[in-house]
Design a protein around this motif. Structure first.
Motif, mmCIF file in Angstrom:
data_model
loop_
_atom_site.group_PDB
_atom_site.id
_atom_site.type_symbol
_atom_site.label_atom_id
_atom_site.label_comp_id
_atom_site.label_asym_id
_atom_site.label_seq_id
_atom_site.Cartn_x
_atom_site.Cartn_y
_atom_site.Cartn_z
ATOM 1 N N ALA A 131 2.461 8.577 -6.878
ATOM 2 C CA ALA A 131 2.781 10.000 -6.769
ATOM 3 C C ALA A 131 4.053 10.325 -7.550
ATOM 4 O O ALA A 131 4.137 11.357 -8.224
ATOM 5 C CB ALA A 131 2.946 10.393 -5.303
ATOM 6 N N TYR A 132 5.027 9.432 -7.494
ATOM 7 C CA TYR A 132 6.267 9.629 -8.242
ATOM 8 C C TYR A 132 5.989 9.706 -9.746
ATOM 9 O O TYR A 132 6.496 10.597 -10.431
ATOM 10 C CB TYR A 132 7.255 8.500 -7.939
ATOM 11 C CG TYR A 132 8.446 8.504 -8.859
ATOM 12 C CD1 TYR A 132 9.500 9.390 -8.650
ATOM 13 C CD2 TYR A 132 8.522 7.634 -9.938
ATOM 14 C CE1 TYR A 132 10.587 9.407 -9.506
ATOM 15 C CE2 TYR A 132 9.603 7.644 -10.799
ATOM 16 C CZ TYR A 132 10.638 8.533 -10.568
ATOM 17 O OH TYR A 132 11.704 8.543 -11.423
ATOM 18 N N LEU A 184 10.249 13.654 -3.239
ATOM 19 C CA LEU A 184 9.388 13.460 -2.070
ATOM 20 C C LEU A 184 8.769 12.062 -2.042
ATOM 21 O O LEU A 184 8.868 11.370 -1.024
ATOM 22 C CB LEU A 184 8.324 14.547 -1.994
ATOM 23 C CG LEU A 184 8.853 15.954 -1.716
ATOM 24 C CD1 LEU A 184 7.737 16.974 -1.832
ATOM 25 C CD2 LEU A 184 9.519 16.008 -0.365
ATOM 26 N N PRO A 185 8.136 11.604 -3.115
ATOM 27 C CA PRO A 185 7.602 10.244 -3.061
ATOM 28 C C PRO A 185 8.690 9.166 -3.007
ATOM 29 O O PRO A 185 8.459 8.094 -2.454
ATOM 30 C CB PRO A 185 6.748 10.113 -4.322
ATOM 31 C CG PRO A 185 6.978 11.310 -5.133
ATOM 32 C CD PRO A 185 7.670 12.325 -4.296
ATOM 33 N N GLY A 201 9.217 8.339 0.360
ATOM 34 C CA GLY A 201 8.146 7.451 0.827
ATOM 35 C C GLY A 201 8.442 5.997 0.506
ATOM 36 O O GLY A 201 8.159 5.099 1.310
ATOM 37 N N VAL A 202 9.015 5.744 -0.665
ATOM 38 C CA VAL A 202 9.407 4.377 -1.033
ATOM 39 C C VAL A 202 10.496 3.887 -0.080
ATOM 40 O O VAL A 202 10.431 2.761 0.428
ATOM 41 C CB VAL A 202 9.884 4.310 -2.501
ATOM 42 C CG1 VAL A 202 10.506 2.954 -2.812
ATOM 43 C CG2 VAL A 202 8.742 4.602 -3.451
ATOM 44 N N ILE A 203 11.489 4.730 0.166
ATOM 45 C CA ILE A 203 12.573 4.357 1.076
ATOM 46 C C ILE A 203 12.014 4.058 2.460
ATOM 47 O O ILE A 203 12.381 3.058 3.092
ATOM 48 C CB ILE A 203 13.641 5.463 1.125
ATOM 49 C CG1 ILE A 203 14.329 5.571 -0.243
ATOM 50 C CG2 ILE A 203 14.645 5.216 2.242
ATOM 51 C CD1 ILE A 203 15.186 6.817 -0.415
ATOM 52 N N ARG A 237 0.839 -1.200 0.000
ATOM 53 C CA ARG A 237 0.000 0.000 0.000
ATOM 54 C C ARG A 237 0.880 1.259 0.000
ATOM 55 O O ARG A 237 0.686 2.177 -0.806
ATOM 56 C CB ARG A 237 -0.929 -0.014 1.212
ATOM 57 C CG ARG A 237 -1.904 1.141 1.257
ATOM 58 C CD ARG A 237 -2.846 1.069 2.458
ATOM 59 N NE ARG A 237 -2.124 1.119 3.728
ATOM 60 C CZ ARG A 237 -1.997 0.097 4.590
ATOM 61 N NH1 ARG A 237 -2.551 -1.074 4.326
ATOM 62 N NH2 ARG A 237 -1.329 0.230 5.700
ATOM 63 N N GLU A 238 1.881 1.297 0.882
ATOM 64 C CA GLU A 238 2.767 2.458 0.960
ATOM 65 C C GLU A 238 3.612 2.598 -0.304
ATOM 66 O O GLU A 238 3.793 3.702 -0.820
ATOM 67 C CB GLU A 238 3.678 2.349 2.185
ATOM 68 C CG GLU A 238 2.942 2.483 3.499
ATOM 69 C CD GLU A 238 3.828 2.230 4.701
ATOM 70 O OE1 GLU A 238 5.026 1.865 4.525
ATOM 71 O OE2 GLU A 238 3.343 2.385 5.835
ATOM 72 N N PHE A 239 4.122 1.480 -0.803
ATOM 73 C CA PHE A 239 4.971 1.491 -1.986
ATOM 74 C C PHE A 239 4.205 1.994 -3.205
ATOM 75 O O PHE A 239 4.665 2.897 -3.908
ATOM 76 C CB PHE A 239 5.534 0.089 -2.245
ATOM 77 C CG PHE A 239 6.341 -0.006 -3.509
ATOM 78 C CD1 PHE A 239 7.671 0.369 -3.509
ATOM 79 C CD2 PHE A 239 5.776 -0.465 -4.686
ATOM 80 C CE1 PHE A 239 8.425 0.294 -4.672
ATOM 81 C CE2 PHE A 239 6.516 -0.545 -5.846
ATOM 82 C CZ PHE A 239 7.849 -0.161 -5.845
ATOM 83 N N PHE A 240 3.025 1.414 -3.475
ATOM 84 C CA PHE A 240 2.277 1.803 -4.667
ATOM 85 C C PHE A 240 1.722 3.222 -4.570
ATOM 86 O O PHE A 240 1.626 3.927 -5.579
ATOM 87 C CB PHE A 240 1.190 0.781 -4.998
ATOM 88 C CG PHE A 240 1.759 -0.458 -5.618
ATOM 89 C CD1 PHE A 240 2.447 -0.400 -6.814
ATOM 90 C CD2 PHE A 240 1.613 -1.686 -4.988
ATOM 91 C CE1 PHE A 240 2.989 -1.540 -7.386
ATOM 92 C CE2 PHE A 240 2.153 -2.836 -5.549
ATOM 93 C CZ PHE A 240 2.844 -2.759 -6.755
#
Length: 133
Positions: free
Chosen positions: A18-19, A48-49, A52-54, A10-13
């Motif tokens: 957004a990326y 920024l996104p 979020g992936v990291i 969920r967080e990755f996608f």
């Protein structure tokens, strides 16, 4: 699928979505903008996104069990070495004119996707090896 993996996906996608939106906006708008602070903001917005992936990857590894962590550690080591070796080799070949030289920014931009892609392949391979034992 375990809850930590569902959370990760969920967080990755979400971050990758957004990326993609921001990188498309960057590609479409940056060439049209005169040199300005807005162009700078547009260029760094996709970062920024990526953070979020990291964050999603770090949270996943932190919450995994010992075997999953071991698989990820091996996959990251393989991915880092393969990516580094690949870009180093490419640089050496460019230095002797084996290929036409692309713009430097393009090579720099491809390092992170190259690392992510090689990590995905390495994780798949390492997981298969552990599944057989």
């Amino acid at each position: 699928m375990r809850p930590i993996h569902r959370r990760y996906l969920r967080e990755f996608f979400t971050a990758m979505g957004a990326y993609v939106v921001l990188i498309v906006l960057y590609g479409a708008l940056a060439p049209r903008l005169p040199t300005s602070s807005w162009r700078f903001v547009l260029a760094i917005a996709p970062l920024l996104p990526v953070t979020g992936v990291i964050r999603a990857v770090v949270r996943l590894i932190r919450d995994e069990d010992e075997l999953e962590r071991r698989i990820d550690l091996e996959a990251f080591a393989i991915a880092a070495m393969v990516t580094g070796f690949g870009f180093f080799s490419y640089g050496l070949l460019l230095s002797v004119g084996a290929f036409p030289a692309p713009p430097a920014f393009l090579v720099a931009i491809l390092v992170m996707p190259g690392l992510f892609g090689s990590y995905g392949l390495a994780r798949w391979a390492v997981s298969r090896r552990y599944a057989r034992t």
